[in-house]
Structures are given as C-alpha cells and as structure tokens.
Design a protein around this motif. Structure first.
Motif, PDB file in Angstrom:
ATOM      1  N   SER A   6      -7.188  -8.145   5.585  1.00  0.00           N
ATOM      2  CA  SER A   6      -6.729  -7.177   4.592  1.00  0.00           C
ATOM      3  C   SER A   6      -7.357  -7.435   3.223  1.00  0.00           C
ATOM      4  O   SER A   6      -7.366  -6.559   2.365  1.00  0.00           O
ATOM      5  CB  SER A   6      -5.202  -7.204   4.481  1.00  0.00           C
ATOM      6  OG  SER A   6      -4.756  -8.503   4.140  1.00  0.00           O
ATOM      7  N   LEU A   7      -7.875  -8.649   3.007  1.00  0.00           N
ATOM      8  CA  LEU A   7      -8.502  -8.979   1.716  1.00  0.00           C
ATOM      9  C   LEU A   7     -10.023  -9.064   1.817  1.00  0.00           C
ATOM     10  O   LEU A   7     -10.689  -9.479   0.863  1.00  0.00           O
ATOM     11  CB  LEU A   7      -7.957 -10.318   1.189  1.00  0.00           C
ATOM     12  CG  LEU A   7      -6.439 -10.423   0.999  1.00  0.00           C
ATOM     13  CD1 LEU A   7      -6.064 -11.805   0.459  1.00  0.00           C
ATOM     14  CD2 LEU A   7      -5.916  -9.327   0.073  1.00  0.00           C
ATOM     15  N   MET A  19      -6.167 -10.793  -4.036  1.00  0.00           N
ATOM     16  CA  MET A  19      -7.218  -9.866  -4.491  1.00  0.00           C
ATOM     17  C   MET A  19      -8.095  -9.436  -3.325  1.00  0.00           C
ATOM     18  O   MET A  19      -8.668 -10.275  -2.624  1.00  0.00           O
ATOM     19  CB  MET A  19      -8.110 -10.545  -5.531  1.00  0.00           C
ATOM     20  CG  MET A  19      -7.369 -11.023  -6.775  1.00  0.00           C
ATOM     21  SD  MET A  19      -8.476 -11.703  -8.035  1.00  0.00           S
ATOM     22  CE  MET A  19      -9.061 -13.220  -7.257  1.00  0.00           C
ATOM     23  N   ALA A  20      -8.211  -8.103  -3.151  1.00  0.00           N
ATOM     24  CA  ALA A  20      -9.201  -7.531  -2.230  1.00  0.00           C
ATOM     25  C   ALA A  20     -10.247  -6.868  -3.111  1.00  0.00           C
ATOM     26  O   ALA A  20     -11.260  -7.468  -3.447  1.00  0.00           O
ATOM     27  CB  ALA A  20      -8.543  -6.564  -1.270  1.00  0.00           C
ATOM     28  N   SER A  21      -9.961  -5.639  -3.589  1.00  0.00           N
ATOM     29  CA  SER A  21     -10.856  -5.020  -4.575  1.00  0.00           C
ATOM     30  C   SER A  21     -10.591  -5.567  -5.976  1.00  0.00           C
ATOM     31  O   SER A  21     -11.382  -5.374  -6.886  1.00  0.00           O
ATOM     32  CB  SER A  21     -10.655  -3.501  -4.595  1.00  0.00           C
ATOM     33  OG  SER A  21      -9.419  -3.171  -5.218  1.00  0.00           O
ATOM     34  N   GLY A  22      -9.422  -6.227  -6.153  1.00  0.00           N
ATOM     35  CA  GLY A  22      -9.024  -6.741  -7.466  1.00  0.00           C
ATOM     36  C   GLY A  22      -8.144  -5.775  -8.241  1.00  0.00           C
ATOM     37  O   GLY A  22      -7.657  -6.087  -9.334  1.00  0.00           O
ATOM     38  N   SER A  23      -7.896  -4.595  -7.666  1.00  0.00           N
ATOM     39  CA  SER A  23      -7.157  -3.551  -8.382  1.00  0.00           C
ATOM     40  C   SER A  23      -5.708  -3.949  -8.666  1.00  0.00           C
ATOM     41  O   SER A  23      -5.233  -3.810  -9.794  1.00  0.00           O
ATOM     42  CB  SER A  23      -7.194  -2.250  -7.566  1.00  0.00           C
ATOM     43  OG  SER A  23      -6.402  -1.262  -8.165  1.00  0.00           O
ATOM     44  N   ALA A  66      -2.523 -12.162   4.063  1.00  0.00           N
ATOM     45  CA  ALA A  66      -2.646 -12.107   2.595  1.00  0.00           C
ATOM     46  C   ALA A  66      -1.533 -12.906   1.923  1.00  0.00           C
ATOM     47  O   ALA A  66      -1.748 -13.538   0.882  1.00  0.00           O
ATOM     48  CB  ALA A  66      -2.628 -10.657   2.108  1.00  0.00           C
ATOM     49  N   LYS A  91       0.814  -1.225   0.000  1.00  0.00           N
ATOM     50  CA  LYS A  91       0.000   0.000   0.000  1.00  0.00           C
ATOM     51  C   LYS A  91       0.847   1.275   0.000  1.00  0.00           C
ATOM     52  O   LYS A  91       0.370   2.331  -0.391  1.00  0.00           O
ATOM     53  CB  LYS A  91      -0.964   0.014   1.192  1.00  0.00           C
ATOM     54  CG  LYS A  91      -2.097  -0.991   1.106  1.00  0.00           C
ATOM     55  CD  LYS A  91      -2.972  -0.785  -0.124  1.00  0.00           C
ATOM     56  CE  LYS A  91      -4.313  -1.487  -0.046  1.00  0.00           C
ATOM     57  NZ  LYS A  91      -4.237  -2.925   0.183  1.00  0.00           N
ATOM     58  N   ASN A 102      -3.980  -2.019   6.034  1.00  0.00           N
ATOM     59  CA  ASN A 102      -2.686  -1.575   5.518  1.00  0.00           C
ATOM     60  C   ASN A 102      -2.749  -0.195   4.868  1.00  0.00           C
ATOM     61  O   ASN A 102      -1.809   0.596   4.989  1.00  0.00           O
ATOM     62  CB  ASN A 102      -2.137  -2.581   4.504  1.00  0.00           C
ATOM     63  CG  ASN A 102      -1.589  -3.825   5.174  1.00  0.00           C
ATOM     64  OD1 ASN A 102      -0.862  -3.747   6.156  1.00  0.00           O
ATOM     65  ND2 ASN A 102      -1.956  -4.989   4.654  1.00  0.00           N
TER      66      ASN A 102
HETATM   67  C1  LIG Z   1      -4.871  -3.988  -0.179  1.00  0.00           C
HETATM   68  C2  LIG Z   1      -4.112  -5.262  -0.165  1.00  0.00           C
HETATM   69  C3  LIG Z   1      -4.087  -6.157  -1.268  1.00  0.00           C
HETATM   70  C4  LIG Z   1      -4.844  -6.041  -2.575  1.00  0.00           C
HETATM   71  O1  LIG Z   1      -5.706  -5.050  -2.727  1.00  0.00           O
HETATM   72  P1  LIG Z   1      -6.540  -4.724  -4.059  1.00  0.00           P
HETATM   73  O2  LIG Z   1      -7.677  -3.943  -3.508  1.00  0.00           O
HETATM   74  O3  LIG Z   1      -6.984  -6.021  -4.657  1.00  0.00           O
HETATM   75  O4  LIG Z   1      -5.652  -3.942  -4.951  1.00  0.00           O
HETATM   76  C5  LIG Z   1      -3.271  -7.259  -1.167  1.00  0.00           C
HETATM   77  N1  LIG Z   1      -2.549  -7.523  -0.062  1.00  0.00           N
HETATM   78  C6  LIG Z   1      -2.549  -6.698   1.003  1.00  0.00           C
HETATM   79  C7  LIG Z   1      -1.721  -7.073   2.193  1.00  0.00           C
HETATM   80  C8  LIG Z   1      -3.317  -5.554   0.990  1.00  0.00           C
HETATM   81  O5  LIG Z   1      -3.302  -4.749   2.064  1.00  0.00           O
END
Ligand SMILES: *Cc1c(COP(=O)(O)O)cnc(C)c1O
Ligand SMILES: [Zn+2]
Length: 420
Positions: A302-303, A240-244, A351, A114, A140
C-alpha cells in the motif's frame, strides 16, 4: 451557503500562485505545479466554532467548511471520526510517556483512511457532473472507490498493479467495479492512468480530481486535534506513499490554528516508509530537499510508490516542523504489526506495521524524546493483507475433544513464563 462554490474560492498553483476555476484539473499550465483548493477563511471562521463542530454528527463531515464540496456531501456521508485510543501498553513497550493510536483500521466502509479522500472526491465528482469514476491505486484506494461508487450508483474503473494481495483484489471486485490489473508497478499504473484521464471524460480521483481528493486527508488531522481536547500533538507519525497524507495533516493543524480552534504550539510530523520503497525517508535522512525515485520491493504494497507525487512537499513539511523520517525492513514491519496487535488489540495492515516499527526507531534514537507525547496514524486493516504475515504468527494447536488432552497441553503452557 456562501456562494455556488460553498467556501471554496479557486484552485491555485502551489508553485507560481496562478489561480484556476474550480473544475476537474490538477496541474498548472505554466510550470506543471500541483493545484490546491483555496478557501474563504474569513467566512469559515464565522460558522466554524468548537461548539458548532461538537454539535454535529460524529463523521469527518463535521469539518465540512474545510472540505472542498460546494453543497452538502452525497457520497460517504458516514465516513470518519474513528477512535483515538490511548495506548498505554504499547507506550511502555516503546519507551515513551504518552502514546495514542488514531485507528483508521475501522474507517467506514472499507477499513482504511482512503474512505476519507474518496468520499470527498466522489461527492465533488458528482457536483461536477461525472458519472464514471476511476483511480490508480496500490489497493486501498481501489477498494474505497469501488465501494463508494457502488453505493452512489456511479460506474467505476480501478487500476492496480497485478501483484497485489488477494484481499485487496477481492475487496474491489465484490462491489462490481471494473478492476484492471496492470503488469507493472504502481508508477507505471499511474502513468497509464494519466494518459487515460486525458482521453476519457472520467473523474480519476487521484489524477484530475487530485486537488479535491487530497483535501479529504485533512479530516484525520482535524479529528486528532479535537479528540485530544482541541490540542495539537507534540509528535505525529504518518505513513508515506505519495506523501500526501503527511502534508495534509500539517495543513489541518495550520488551518485550525488560523481559525482559532486550537492554540499554536511546536509540533513535528514524522514520516515512515518501508526500506524496500524509501525515496522520501532516504532523502530526509540524507538532508536533501528532493528525492531519487526507486523501484519498490516490499511487503508494504500500500506504500509502494517509487516516484511519490508529494515527496518534495512532504520533505518540506518535515524540515519546517523539525521532524524526522525513517524506514523499516519487511521483518521489522511484521514485528510492528505484532507489537500493535499484542499490546493494543489492533490488527493493522503492513502500513500500520511500518508506522509502529518506525515509531519504535524514532523513540529509541531520541528523535521522539521519551518524555513527550505522540500519535501514530494507523491507516489500514490487517484482514486485507493476511498474505504478508501468514506463516509468521505461530499456528493453532490441534487436540481431540478431550479434557485430558487439553489439560496435558495446559500443563506445558504453565511451565512456560509466557502465560501470566
Ligand atoms: C494510501 C495509503 C497511505 C498514504 O498515502 P499517501 O499517498 O502518502 O497519502 C497510508 N496508508 C495506507 C494504508 C494507504 O492505503
Ligand atoms: Zn504554476
């Protein structure tokens, strides 16, 4: 510099292609499509050669022409260029010929990927005249906004779900940020932040600043290619969290191809999630091009985004590159953390456990063939999520300060095959 906008040309809607000025705005007025930064690639090609890049300081800003700031960056100028580590012991354990770890557990200054997106977002926020910055975060991002805002002398408000790990909360508070804990999950935090962003003139890094912020993730992909000797990896596994992040790693490879910095070759960008929050991987496995929102319940906080903003585009990238996604349970996540630590000496947060355990599944099932080479994106540091593995690592053995007691302990170890 090319113009007052540097190498940026405009913001452009990903859906209808309408263009917008380079301000703090993130959605198209006509179809609510997300806006993305467009660059002047012809101008970039003239100044961005391999040798020019190699002569610059080892930070993410060595790819400065492809990052959305108009002038020189002013926040997070030391961020990035984390180690790419050849992981021979983990490769053997997972059954693959060649494996690399992109180690963002040691990113500067807050030990997660981040810091990349925040240095871009805050540098751009300053260019646009903002003095207060903010974010909706799973942990994060809040840490990084708080730290980088402190160092830049900006005021910060960070919004988090109230059930986050202690380590993530303290790591925001210590910098003097205003930390607002919301009784709800991330998707509710995010919805509230969209309302606040509309009402107050703040730079929300992942709301109105999102087009700039998201571009910072490309630096992780640029570094991987350069560190592999200007080669795109056959397989990259991305949490992937938001997938960005997944979509921006793909974009980074595409931009390097377009600029002639690397050769075009087939590659796959695979996605990893926790089973307790798997909207994107569930859709990928079912062959769908859209996801169903879920209610998160996982140690991989975090995800834990149940309605991922870039989920649709992440699915598209995986489809276009012939990639796969999968997800893993909480016990598998802990096992992933331990595998990475025991084989490579790298302590990742949850993650990283997700990515390592999903890579194991993808290799075992042949979706990543054993004869290939892969890079795992390890995005955050384990010291921030101690709660997740406390009680699962064994315990220290206590003795009195006596050689005899130590030797008695050692003799029981020597009888066990675990000690080589
Ligand atoms: C934010 C985050 C991600 C992925 O975030 P996206 O929203 O998919 O870009 C991956 N790993 C960690 C530890 C994060 O904090
Ligand atoms: Zn549009």
């Amino acid at each position: 510099m090319q113009s007052t906008n540097g190498f940026m040309k405009a913001l452009k809607c990903r859906e209808c292609g309408r263009e917008y000025p380079l301000s703090a705005t993130h959605v198209c007025e006509f179809d609510f499509g997300p806006l993305e930064v467009v660059y002047d690639y012809a101008a970039i090609k003239k100044s961005m050669t391999r040798s020019a890049i190699e002569s610059r300081p080892q930070t993410m800003w060595r790819y400065r022409e492809l990052l959305p700031v108009a002038k020189e960056p002013t926040v997070g100028t030391q961020v990035g260029f984390t180690p790419l580590v050849r992981a021979e012991r983990l490769a053997k354990r997972l059954g693959i010929r060649e494996l690399w770890i992109k180690n963002d557990t040691v990113n500067y200054p807050t030990l997660s990927f981040k810091d990349r997106v925040v240095s871009v977002a805050l540098s751009r926020a300053r260019e646009l005249g903002f003095t207060t910055v903010a974010c909706a975060s799973t942990g994060n991002l809040a840490n990084s906004v708080a730290a980088n805002a402190a160092a830049a002398g900006l005021r910060s408000y960070v919004f988090i779900p109230s059930d986050l790990e202690q380590g993530k909360i303290i790591n925001s508070l210590v910098y003097g940020a205003q930390v607002i804990a919301i009784k709800g999950h991330y998707d509710e935090v995010n919805r509230l932040c969209a309302e606040i962003a509309g009402k107050y003139g703040w730079a929300f890094v992942n709301v109105n600043m999102r087009p700039y912020y998201a571009e910072g993730s490309k630096s992780m992909g640029f570094e991987i290619v350069e560190q592999l000797g200007w080669k795109i990896p056959e397989h990259t596994v991305v949490p992937m969290a938001s997938g960005s992040l997944l979509t921006k790693i793909h974009k980074s490879f595409q931009e390097f191809i377009k600029l002639g910095l690397t050769e075009e070759r087939p590659y796959r960008v695979h996605g990893s999630q926790a089973t307790g929050c798997n909207p994107i991987s569930a859709a990928q496995k079912a062959g769908l091009d859209f996801f169903k929102p879920v209610k998160p319940n996982t140690i991989a906080k975090s995800l834990a985004i149940g309605t991922p903003a870039d989920g649709f585009y992440a699915l598209k990238v995986m489809r276009e590159t012939g990639a796969s996604a999968d997800d893993v349970t909480d016990p598998e996540i802990r096992e992933g953390i331990k595998m990475l630590a025991e084989c490579e000496g790298i302590f990742a947060e949850t993650a990283g456990g997700v990515t390592t355990a999903v890579a194991k599944k993808l290799i075992a099932s042949g979706r990543i063939p054993a004869k290939d080479s892969a890079v795992l994106c390890i995005t955050g540091n384990g010291l921030k999520t101690l709660d997740a593995i406390a009680g699962h690592t064994g315990t220290a053995r206590e003795i009195r300060p006596s050689l005899r007691e130590f030797e008695a302990l050692l003799s029981t170890d020597e009888a066990s095959p675990a000690i080589a």
